[in-house]
Design a protein around this motif. Structure first.
Motif, mmCIF file in Angstrom:
data_model
loop_
_atom_site.group_PDB
_atom_site.id
_atom_site.type_symbol
_atom_site.label_atom_id
_atom_site.label_comp_id
_atom_site.label_asym_id
_atom_site.label_seq_id
_atom_site.Cartn_x
_atom_site.Cartn_y
_atom_site.Cartn_z
ATOM 1 N N LEU A 179 0.879 -1.340 -0.320
ATOM 2 C CA LEU A 179 -0.323 -0.136 -0.359
ATOM 3 C C LEU A 179 1.288 1.191 -0.041
ATOM 4 N N ILE A 180 1.780 1.359 0.609
ATOM 5 C CA ILE A 180 2.769 2.292 1.023
ATOM 6 C C ILE A 180 3.443 2.435 -0.500
ATOM 7 N N LEU A 181 3.956 1.327 -1.473
ATOM 8 C CA LEU A 181 4.580 1.244 -2.663
ATOM 9 C C LEU A 181 3.083 2.121 -3.523
ATOM 10 N N GLU A 182 2.294 2.448 -3.817
ATOM 11 C CA GLU A 182 0.965 2.846 -3.607
ATOM 12 C C GLU A 182 1.009 3.831 -3.976
ATOM 13 N N LEU A 223 3.007 11.166 -4.102
ATOM 14 C CA LEU A 223 2.879 12.545 -2.739
ATOM 15 C C LEU A 223 3.757 12.727 -1.961
ATOM 16 N N SER A 224 3.544 13.680 -1.117
ATOM 17 C CA SER A 224 4.878 14.222 -0.954
ATOM 18 C C SER A 224 5.332 13.237 0.759
ATOM 19 N N THR A 225 6.380 13.428 1.030
ATOM 20 C CA THR A 225 6.798 12.583 1.758
ATOM 21 C C THR A 225 5.994 11.983 3.169
ATOM 22 N N LYS A 227 1.255 10.318 6.815
ATOM 23 C CA LYS A 227 0.018 10.464 7.564
ATOM 24 C C LYS A 227 -1.194 8.968 6.788
ATOM 25 N N LYS A 228 -1.000 9.021 6.061
ATOM 26 C CA LYS A 228 -1.831 7.651 5.072
ATOM 27 C C LYS A 228 -1.619 7.287 5.921
#
Length: 334
Positions: free
Chosen positions: A13-16, A22-24, A29-30
């Motif tokens: 999910l983080i890779l997506e 998106l910004s770092t 946060k997500k």
């Protein structure tokens, strides 16, 4: 789902999110939202950085602060009901805030203690609702009394008609407010029941995971004891083999020492024979030297004699050539 599969799913999910540009800070946060809402895990800076591995170490902490602030803002519920008592509004607001705070700490180690506190707040809130119901009943009784008084005062009907209409309007508004408050109370009860049900389910799940963890720990302990026993047996066998090998080595060394002693004895005897042979060789060399000196001396004498003989032969040839030649030949032959 075990921790390894959960981490793999979170990293996917983080890779997506990274592919979305998106910004770092937004990615962190997500990730907080994914951990909290999808996996029931309270995010920490260390876990976030281990999953994202992007930016500085201060970025995860900042992301967690903003995420919690957003959740706190979402959990702030204001009851906008005209002319509703402030005490009741404050009570509802605080109860909702407490409900959100308890829901956000379900996955923490102090969930049981928070649940007890939540239960106490629920009891207190229930008592307040009961008191509110009592007040509503008293208010309805008061309204009935006022209606009876107005009915009895027929002489003031014309003058009080307008006031009665206004009173009815106020009563209608109050009834609507009470109905709205009652609906909100029911909704709050549903939310509290859901939170309590979710907490019980989460507690049951955590208890099962704890029991499974204890079972795995016991299994690991048994395997470790079996491994230690195998290592001990192997060590004992190695010690026994080493002892036997050492004994064989000592026997070999003892046999080698005996052989060396025999060889030393033979070597000493050979050394004595060699010394005797050397002495004999020295004597033989001395004899040969003496013989060589004698031979050289004899050769020198023979040379002198040959010279003298040639001189004599020369003299005889001059006096009696034929006889001298025959004598010389005879002497040479002799």
């Amino acid at each position: 789902m075990n921790d390894v599969n959960s981490d793999d799913e979170i990293r996917q999910l983080i890779l997506e999110l990274m592919n979305q540009g998106l910004s770092t800070l937004e990615i962190y946060k997500k990730t907080c939202a994914i951990l909290f809402y999808q996996h029931g895990i309270m995010p920490t800076p260390t876990r976030l950085y281990a999953l994202v591995r992007k930016g500085s170490m201060s970025t995860p902490g900042k992301a967690i602060q903003e995420f919690l602030a957003q959740q706190k803002e979402k959990g702030r519920i204001e009851l906008e009901i005209p002319e509703m008592p402030e005490s009741l509004k404050t009570t509802f607001t605080e109860a909702l805030k407490e409900t959100w705070r308890i829901a956000s700490q379900i996955s923490s180690a102090t969930a049981r203690e928070q649940n007890e506190q939540h239960q106490r707040e629920l009891n207190r809130f229930t008592q307040q609702i009961e008191q509110l119901d009592n007040k509503n009943q008293a208010l309805e009784s008061r309204i009935d009394e006022m209606a009876q008084i107005l009915a009895e005062k027929d002489i003031h009907v014309s003058e009080m008609q307008k006031e009665i209409g206004e009173g009815k309007t106020k009563l209608s508004l109050e009834s609507n407010r009470l109905a709205i408050a009652t609906d909100q109370c029911e909704e709050l009860k549903k939310q509290l029941d859901k939170a309590r049900h979710d907490f019980i389910a989460e507690s049951h799940r955590m208890s099962q995971e704890h029991e499974q963890g204890l079972a795995r720990l016991k299994d690991h302990e048994n395997r470790a004891l079996m491994e230690i026993e195998r290592e001990r047996q192997a060590a004992n066998k190695a010690i026994k083999d080493a002892t036997n090998a050492l004994k064989l080595r000592e026997d070999e060394l003892r046999q080698r020492d005996d052989k060396l002693l025999e060889l030393a004895s033979e070597l000493e005897e050979s050394r004595r024979d060699l010394s005797a042979a050397k002495t004999k060789l020295e004597m033989t060399t001395a004899n040969l030297q003496t013989i060589r000196i004698s031979y050289e001396e004899q050769t020198r004498i023979n040379g002198q004699l040959k010279a003298q003989l040639e001189q004599l032969s020369a003299k005889q040839n001059i006096t009696h050539p034929k006889n001298s030649r025959r004598k010389t030949m005879k002497q040479i032959h002799d």
